[in-house]
Design a protein around this motif. Structure first.
Motif, PDB file in Angstrom:
ATOM      1  N   UNK A 139     -12.858  -9.981  30.369  1.00 14.52           N
ATOM      2  CA  UNK A 139     -13.541 -11.264  30.512  1.00 14.52           C
ATOM      3  C   UNK A 139     -14.881 -11.284  29.802  1.00 14.52           C
TER       4      UNK A 139
ATOM      5  N   UNK B  27     -11.748 -19.113  26.704  1.00 10.86           N
ATOM      6  CA  UNK B  27     -10.556 -19.142  27.561  1.00 10.86           C
ATOM      7  C   UNK B  27     -10.308 -17.808  28.212  1.00 10.86           C
ATOM      8  N   UNK B  28     -10.723 -16.759  27.521  1.00  8.26           N
ATOM      9  CA  UNK B  28     -10.477 -15.414  28.063  1.00  8.26           C
ATOM     10  C   UNK B  28     -11.175 -15.216  29.385  1.00  8.26           C
ATOM     11  N   UNK B  29     -12.248 -15.946  29.607  1.00  5.85           N
ATOM     12  CA  UNK B  29     -13.034 -15.751  30.812  1.00  5.85           C
ATOM     13  C   UNK B  29     -12.225 -16.083  32.054  1.00  5.85           C
ATOM     14  N   UNK B  30     -11.337 -17.041  31.949  1.00  9.56           N
ATOM     15  CA  UNK B  30     -10.620 -17.450  33.153  1.00  9.56           C
ATOM     16  C   UNK B  30      -9.121 -17.337  32.973  1.00  9.56           C
TER      17      UNK B  30
ATOM     18  N   UNK C  70     -19.691 -11.931  36.763  1.00 10.28           N
ATOM     19  CA  UNK C  70     -19.481 -11.521  35.365  1.00 10.28           C
ATOM     20  C   UNK C  70     -19.559 -12.706  34.426  1.00 10.28           C
ATOM     21  N   UNK C  71     -19.062 -13.853  34.916  1.00 14.84           N
ATOM     22  CA  UNK C  71     -19.052 -15.022  34.040  1.00 14.84           C
ATOM     23  C   UNK C  71     -20.461 -15.560  33.851  1.00 14.84           C
TER      24      UNK C  71
ATOM     25  N   UNK D 198     -22.118 -13.452  31.392  1.00 16.26           N
ATOM     26  CA  UNK D 198     -21.678 -13.791  30.034  1.00 16.26           C
ATOM     27  C   UNK D 198     -22.398 -15.026  29.515  1.00 16.26           C
TER      28      UNK D 198
ATOM     29  N   UNK E  68     -18.403 -24.056  27.062  1.00 17.95           N
ATOM     30  CA  UNK E  68     -16.955 -23.985  27.260  1.00 17.95           C
ATOM     31  C   UNK E  68     -16.582 -22.993  28.338  1.00 17.95           C
ATOM     32  N   UNK E  69     -17.303 -21.867  28.389  1.00 20.83           N
ATOM     33  CA  UNK E  69     -17.038 -20.879  29.437  1.00 20.83           C
ATOM     34  C   UNK E  69     -17.297 -21.504  30.802  1.00 20.83           C
TER      35      UNK E  69
ATOM     36  N   UNK F 273     -14.474 -23.947  31.608  1.00 21.02           N
ATOM     37  CA  UNK F 273     -13.200 -23.329  31.958  1.00 21.02           C
ATOM     38  C   UNK F 273     -13.210 -22.734  33.345  1.00 21.02           C
ATOM     39  N   UNK F 274     -14.358 -22.141  33.724  1.00 15.39           N
ATOM     40  CA  UNK F 274     -14.403 -21.526  35.044  1.00 15.39           C
ATOM     41  C   UNK F 274     -14.984 -22.465  36.090  1.00 15.39           C
TER      42      UNK F 274
END
Lengths: 258, 149
Positions: free
Chosen positions: A168, A243-246, B17-18, B21, B69-70, B73-74
């Motif tokens: 991620x 997209x890899x994050x989720x 973690x997100x 990031x 975008x991250x 998405x989350x």
């Protein structure tokens, strides 16, 4: 003088001479039905080609034309409040419209996301690499083992956890090396990731080159500052970075690059 | 970090973690947006040619876009402070003087701080009516909503 005489003789409203008509392939004589005084039915009958449609003559007019409304002007496109495709304008209520997105064409024209040549300096990206290493240290740290060494030393369970975090993680600024690839030109390219897209890593090498390396059929190695490296199989990684994050990863049948 | 907009439960942050990031992307973006000169490396032979942030701005923009975008998405929220520094249309980091123009327009009760992105023309309008002794405090900044110590 004689010319002007001639034109006045000919006049504006006299019908075309026969020679002119023949020369220009001019308008055909317009036969108007003597009884109904209408032009359209006869015209369609004559011009509808039976090779094009199976309907002939009168049937063509009756079924396809008679009684139908033909739009010669598209009212929707020309409505005064229609601001589709315009940069800003007014909507029907007269309020000013503010655009909220960049179109793909504008992205290309303004070159919003393309890196220019002057900016491809390896020194700049070394600073980015420093930041990336710090980020990685924070990401992979555990209570027992601060720093990314937790990835390499810990037991199986912890290692799984670390690998999940890595998947991620963000790779912008990572030191990447191409180890194996279907196309031999790419093998040995080593540099710092500038951009990551769905199919590709854009990498800046030591000699200030921006190299575009496709992810498919390629195996990469990522190096950490505190030593140690991990392998990335590009086929499994072909997703947008965000997209890899989720994303939940489904393993593909092989890791073979062929 | 200041990215959270909700109250925290225990000591752990579920999407840590997100957030890390996104934080990294934000810092990288800011780094490229506020460059003045290229840093000199020890082994470089040529005299350092200055790299201004205008040539690295596409990269800064790219990272901001990634960050957004991250988050999208989350399904995570960005702090309004970060959103104010980002152009909503082209995702450029807005650095006054470098990538955006800030003007105060209007009189009396209708004063607005208008930030115009120099690249796409997109504008942000924020009310600037408050008096100096009682400034407007964002919801996120209010003391009762403090989350991370």
């Amino acid at each position: 003088m004689s010319d002007s005489n001639k034109t006045s003789e000919i006049g504006f409203y006299t019908p075309l001479s026969e020679t002119l008509k023949k020369r220009s392939g001019g308008p055909p004589d317009v036969p108007i039905d003597p009884v109904t005084k209408k032009f359209t039915p006869g015209y369609i009958e004559r011009t509808v080609d039976t090779q094009v449609s199976d309907i002939r003559g009168q049937a063509a007019f009756r079924d396809r034309v008679d009684g139908r409304e033909l739009m010669l002007v598209n009212p929707y496109r020309e409505m005064p409040g229609d601001t589709r495709g315009s940069k800003g304008g007014r909507d029907k209520g007269g309020r000013r419209i503010r655009r909220k997105t960049v179109t793909a064409r504008e992205k290309r024209q303004l070159k919003l996301y393309d890196l220019p040549k002057e900016a491809c300096r390896y020194e700049l990206f070394q600073s980015l690499n420093l930041m990336w290493n710090e980020y990685m240290e924070g990401l992979l740290a555990t209570k027992q083992m601060p720093g990314p060494m937790g990835l390499f030393v810990g037991d199986g369970k912890q290692r799984q956890n670390m690998l999940a975090r890595l998947v991620k993680a963000d790779f912008h600024g990572a030191l990447l090396e191409v180890v194996r690839s279907k196309c031999p030109n790419f093998v040995g390219i080593k540099g710092i990731v500038a951009q990551e897209t769905k199919n590709v890593f854009k990498v800046v090498t030591r000699d200030d080159r921006l190299v575009v390396v496709p992810k498919t059929k390629t195996v990469f190695t990522v190096e950490f500052a505190s030593g140690g490296h991990c392998t990335i199989y590009g086929d499994q990684f072909s997703f947008r970075a965000s997209e890899r994050a989720s994303k939940k990863f489904k393993p593909k049948p092989t890791i073979d690059i062929n | 970090m200041g990215k959270k907009a909700q109250k925290d439960q225990g000591g752990s942050l579920p999407n840590r973690e997100i957030f890390e990031r996104m934080n990294f992307l934000y810092q990288s973006s800011r780094f490229f947006a506020t460059l003045a000169h290229a840093p000199t490396a020890e082994h470089s032979n040529q005299p350092p040619t200055p790299v201004s942030s205008s040539s690295t701005m596409p990269l800064a923009r790219f990272y901001m876009k990634e960050m957004r975008q991250v988050a999208r998405k989350s399904v995570l929220r960005l702090s309004p402070h970060i959103k104010r520094e980002m152009c909503q249309i082209c995702s450029s980091p807005l650095v006054p003087g470098v990538s955006c123009k800030k003007r105060v327009k209007g009189k009396g009760n209708c004063r607005r701080l208008i930030t115009t992105c120099m690249y796409c023309g997109g504008q942000k309008r924020i009310m600037a009516n408050s008096k100096p002794d009682s400034p407007h405090i964002l919801f996120v900044d209010r003391p009762e909503h403090r989350t991370i110590k």
